[in-house]
Design an enzyme around this catalytic site. Structure first.
Site, PDB file in Angstrom:
ATOM      1  N   LYS A  10       0.904  -1.087  -0.086  1.00 34.33           N
ATOM      2  CA  LYS A  10       0.066  -0.124   0.045  1.00 34.33           C
ATOM      3  C   LYS A  10       1.053   1.204   0.066  1.00 34.33           C
ATOM      4  O   LYS A  10       2.097   1.398   0.642  1.00 34.33           O
ATOM      5  CB  LYS A  10      -0.844  -0.025   1.313  1.00 34.33           C
ATOM      6  CG  LYS A  10      -1.697   1.014   1.300  1.00 34.33           C
ATOM      7  CD  LYS A  10      -2.678   1.189   2.593  1.00 34.33           C
ATOM      8  CE  LYS A  10      -3.400   2.461   2.804  1.00 34.33           C
ATOM      9  NZ  LYS A  10      -3.953   2.624   4.118  1.00 34.33           N
ATOM     10  N   ASN A 192       7.025   5.680  -0.427  1.00 33.24           N
ATOM     11  CA  ASN A 192       8.369   5.156  -0.549  1.00 33.24           C
ATOM     12  C   ASN A 192       8.775   4.270   0.727  1.00 33.24           C
ATOM     13  O   ASN A 192       9.976   4.087   0.814  1.00 33.24           O
ATOM     14  CB  ASN A 192       9.021   5.863  -1.314  1.00 33.24           C
ATOM     15  CG  ASN A 192       8.658   6.193  -2.721  1.00 33.24           C
ATOM     16  OD1 ASN A 192       8.046   5.619  -3.369  1.00 33.24           O
ATOM     17  ND2 ASN A 192       8.687   7.506  -2.895  1.00 33.24           N
ATOM     18  N   ARG A 193       7.794   4.283   1.784  1.00 35.05           N
ATOM     19  CA  ARG A 193       8.316   3.745   3.131  1.00 35.05           C
ATOM     20  C   ARG A 193       9.166   4.502   3.832  1.00 35.05           C
ATOM     21  O   ARG A 193       9.910   4.095   4.647  1.00 35.05           O
ATOM     22  CB  ARG A 193       8.898   2.243   2.739  1.00 35.05           C
ATOM     23  CG  ARG A 193       8.019   1.139   2.290  1.00 35.05           C
ATOM     24  CD  ARG A 193       6.837   1.037   3.231  1.00 35.05           C
ATOM     25  NE  ARG A 193       6.050  -0.149   2.801  1.00 35.05           N
ATOM     26  CZ  ARG A 193       4.710  -0.034   1.859  1.00 35.05           C
ATOM     27  NH1 ARG A 193       4.402   1.085   1.390  1.00 35.05           N
ATOM     28  NH2 ARG A 193       4.160  -1.119   1.737  1.00 35.05           N
ATOM     29  N   LEU A 194       9.196   5.902   3.337  1.00 30.47           N
ATOM     30  CA  LEU A 194      10.128   6.893   4.166  1.00 30.47           C
ATOM     31  C   LEU A 194       9.167   7.506   5.096  1.00 30.47           C
ATOM     32  O   LEU A 194       8.674   8.786   4.843  1.00 30.47           O
ATOM     33  CB  LEU A 194      10.588   8.042   3.355  1.00 30.47           C
ATOM     34  CG  LEU A 194      11.477   7.307   2.190  1.00 30.47           C
ATOM     35  CD1 LEU A 194      12.178   8.270   1.275  1.00 30.47           C
ATOM     36  CD2 LEU A 194      12.756   6.651   2.860  1.00 30.47           C
ATOM     37  N   HIS A 195       8.499   6.720   5.903  1.00 30.31           N
ATOM     38  CA  HIS A 195       7.537   7.254   7.015  1.00 30.31           C
ATOM     39  C   HIS A 195       8.085   8.320   7.919  1.00 30.31           C
ATOM     40  O   HIS A 195       9.480   8.352   8.017  1.00 30.31           O
ATOM     41  CB  HIS A 195       6.896   5.816   7.826  1.00 30.31           C
ATOM     42  CG  HIS A 195       6.656   4.947   6.833  1.00 30.31           C
ATOM     43  ND1 HIS A 195       5.695   5.037   5.891  1.00 30.31           N
ATOM     44  CD2 HIS A 195       7.045   3.431   6.799  1.00 30.31           C
ATOM     45  CE1 HIS A 195       5.405   3.874   5.459  1.00 30.31           C
ATOM     46  NE2 HIS A 195       6.479   3.007   5.919  1.00 30.31           N
TER      47      HIS A 195
END
Length: 215
Positions: A10, A192-195
């Site tokens: 997601k 991009n999972r750069l939370h």
């Protein structure tokens, strides 16, 4: 039997969490997030939280309970003091509390120490509960092995008859805990999972140190 979940993906892109938009006190930010989660709908119980304790067997265990109040001091929930979680807390009060709100792609992770709240506060909350919930707290010897569902229902029916037209008082083995935080991390999903991860850590002077963590 197996199932590969590698394609469950997601993209998180509903919001951001930047240092310039956070409060000096994490409880203020928690309150802001909680209100936003409530307003956004999509979650039946936004106050559902996962609490993790270290059991007497040395294993961590997590379960979902309901947050019933939060203050500048911490987060309050109610349970059976003689349950598995109650015994774990008595042995080791260090615990973790976490919230996951997928409707806004947010998590909050709280490390803290649990302690029992004052008896009069537990009394006040118990009095506010429906009679069925009050009797449920008395009926259930939480975490113990029981022979059947029928055993539990028969016990409840007996208590309903016993307490008919009588005040139901709080059992001494049931009440509240407050988890006083030493660390609160706010997690906001980002592309991009750069939370975004912002952590508050309580200092010796009781102020909060704010840091950004790598995702």
């Amino acid at each position: 039997m197996k199932k590969d979940l590698g394609n469950y993906r997601k993209s998180y892109q509903k919001s951001e969490l930047l240092e310039g938009g956070v409060s000096e006190n994490p409880i203020e930010l928690f309150q802001k997030w909680f209100y936003e989660v409530e307003a956004a709908d999509g979650i039946d119980e936004p106050n559902a939280m996962t609490i993790s304790t270290i059991g007497l067997d040395g294993f961590p265990k997590s379960r979902v309970v309901l947050l019933k109040k939060y203050t500048h001091e911490g987060f309050i929930f109610y349970t059976n003091y003689e349950s598995e979680k109650g015994k774990a807390i008595a042995n080791n009060p260090n615990m973790c509390v976490s919230f996951f709100w997928p409707n806004l792609e947010r998590q909050v992770i709280i490390k803290g120490k649990a302690e029992k709240i004052a008896e009069n506060l537990s009394d006040g909350y118990f009095e506010s509960r429906p009679d069925g919930s009050k009797l449920g707290a008395i009926v259930s010897d939480q975490s113990t092995v029981i022979p059947s569902r029928e055993y539990l229902e028969a016990k409840l029916k007996s208590l309903e008859e016993e307490y008919q037209n009588k005040e139901i008082e709080r059992p001494k083995h049931w009440g509240g805990y407050i988890v006083k935080p030493v660390s609160i991390e706010f997690w906001q999903g980002r592309p991009n999972r750069l939370h975004d991860r912002i952590r508050y850590e309580l200092q010796e002077d009781y102020n909060w140190k704010i840091e950004r963590l790598a995702p």
